[in-house]
Design a protein around this motif. Sequence first.
Motif, PDB file in Angstrom:
ATOM      1  N   LEU A   1       5.274   5.744   1.651  1.00 47.38           N
ATOM      2  CA  LEU A   1       4.870   7.143   1.414  1.00 47.38           C
ATOM      3  C   LEU A   1       5.802   7.820   0.461  1.00 47.38           C
ATOM      4  O   LEU A   1       7.045   7.814   0.723  1.00 47.38           O
ATOM      5  CB  LEU A   1       4.914   8.053   2.801  1.00 47.38           C
ATOM      6  CG  LEU A   1       4.493   9.396   2.585  1.00 47.38           C
ATOM      7  CD1 LEU A   1       3.067   9.595   2.251  1.00 47.38           C
ATOM      8  CD2 LEU A   1       4.846   9.953   4.106  1.00 47.38           C
TER       9      LEU A   1
ATOM     10  N   ALA B   1       1.037   5.245   0.090  1.00 41.04           N
ATOM     11  CA  ALA B   1       0.428   6.627   0.167  1.00 41.04           C
ATOM     12  C   ALA B   1       1.021   7.747  -0.633  1.00 41.04           C
ATOM     13  O   ALA B   1       2.548   7.618  -0.733  1.00 41.04           O
ATOM     14  CB  ALA B   1       0.223   7.041   1.602  1.00 41.04           C
TER      15      ALA B   1
ATOM     16  N   ALA C   1      -0.368   1.879   5.448  1.00 41.28           N
ATOM     17  CA  ALA C   1       0.404   2.099   4.383  1.00 41.28           C
ATOM     18  C   ALA C   1       1.783   1.494   4.471  1.00 41.28           C
ATOM     19  O   ALA C   1       2.394   1.583   5.788  1.00 41.28           O
ATOM     20  CB  ALA C   1       0.633   3.705   3.959  1.00 41.28           C
TER      21      ALA C   1
ATOM     22  N   ARG D   1      -2.674   5.341  -2.635  1.00 36.04           N
ATOM     23  CA  ARG D   1      -3.689   6.212  -2.032  1.00 36.04           C
ATOM     24  C   ARG D   1      -3.202   7.487  -2.180  1.00 36.04           C
ATOM     25  O   ARG D   1      -2.168   8.065  -1.297  1.00 36.04           O
ATOM     26  CB  ARG D   1      -3.692   5.726  -0.600  1.00 36.04           C
ATOM     27  CG  ARG D   1      -4.372   4.628  -0.084  1.00 36.04           C
ATOM     28  CD  ARG D   1      -4.183   4.290   1.450  1.00 36.04           C
ATOM     29  NE  ARG D   1      -4.832   2.901   1.682  1.00 36.04           N
ATOM     30  CZ  ARG D   1      -4.510   2.523   2.992  1.00 36.04           C
ATOM     31  NH1 ARG D   1      -4.088   3.290   4.072  1.00 36.04           N
ATOM     32  NH2 ARG D   1      -5.009   1.184   3.291  1.00 36.04           N
TER      33      ARG D   1
ATOM     34  N   VAL E   1       0.930  -1.244  -0.121  1.00 39.02           N
ATOM     35  CA  VAL E   1       0.020   0.013   0.031  1.00 39.02           C
ATOM     36  C   VAL E   1       1.013   1.138   0.124  1.00 39.02           C
ATOM     37  O   VAL E   1       1.710   1.235   0.903  1.00 39.02           O
ATOM     38  CB  VAL E   1      -1.011  -0.106   1.260  1.00 39.02           C
ATOM     39  CG1 VAL E   1      -1.552   1.175   1.418  1.00 39.02           C
ATOM     40  CG2 VAL E   1      -1.867  -1.101   1.145  1.00 39.02           C
TER      41      VAL E   1
END
Length: 335
Positions: free
Chosen positions: A48, A10, A45, A31, A8
């Motif tokens: 990043l 971000a 997440a 995201r 995941v």
Amino acid sequence: MIAPENPVLAVLCGADHPPDMAAIEDAAVVRYTDERGLADALAGADALFVYDFLSGAVPGAWHAADRLKWLHIASAGVDPVLFPGLRESDVVLTNSRGVFDDAIAEYVLGVVLSFAKDFARSLDLQRAGTWKHRETERIAGREVLVVGTGPIGRAIARMLRAAGMRVSGAGRRARVGDPDFGVVHESAALTRYLPEFDYVVAVAPLTDQTKGMFDAAAFAAMKPSARFVNVGRGELVVTSDLIAALQAGELAGAALDVFETEPLPAESPLWTMPDVLLSPHMSGDFIGWRRTLVEVFAGNFRRWLAGEPLWNVVDKRLGYVPSESQGGAGWATGN
């Protein structure tokens, strides 16, 4: 560091999403978020991507980073994200070192030539319809001190040397025989060396040691004929001291691309001071730079997925990528 099977990611980006993200979207749950939604995006997440590299929102949302392993910022400077929580964590920090080097070096050469050839006054006279012959300066043989010996500082040194200038550096350690600077002075003793130079270029990273390093004492040590150029961080300079030095004639001019407060406040005297050149934090922003920043991240993303060492890993104690570490050149060649 090996990425999880279904990572995941971000992406802090605001309203302007980064371009060319399709391949990354195929390999991860992405995201996109602005500052207000960052905490929600960080929950769960694994990585990043701080595409909005001027944002100061990461520290305030850090409490939600419950699974984060890697943070990449789309800039060479990492001060917006280098706060105690990140320093003390196991999260790997990488930056976009290598993207802006040559563009910033070209900017510095441009402002040096502008000062020496009096381009600003020529434009003023042209607009006034005034024919006024003047003599201008040579830059060949002039002495330059580049404060900051990382990749951007080295690119500046190479470009100014190619134009015939004599360039030295200032960094954490004094040394001789440097391939780009020849002599590197210790930045902690900066005022001792400043009187020797016609141009002083600030490009140091922002750390506890460099914050406010250009203060009243530093400006008083410079030649009255010297010009000051800041393409590093605004907080390297005590702005009120710079304004006072210019008003007192302790400096012949300044070219500033970064400021303690951005945008520069409308009431700042810098806007109208003679022999001051201002630009809005754009010295490295060449046409296509946003796509290049995504290319850098994408190259590191591929390495992360494959469990390979990442490029441009920042030493969180120092606040920058050590010179001896692998840089980001690999992303440009596909290596």
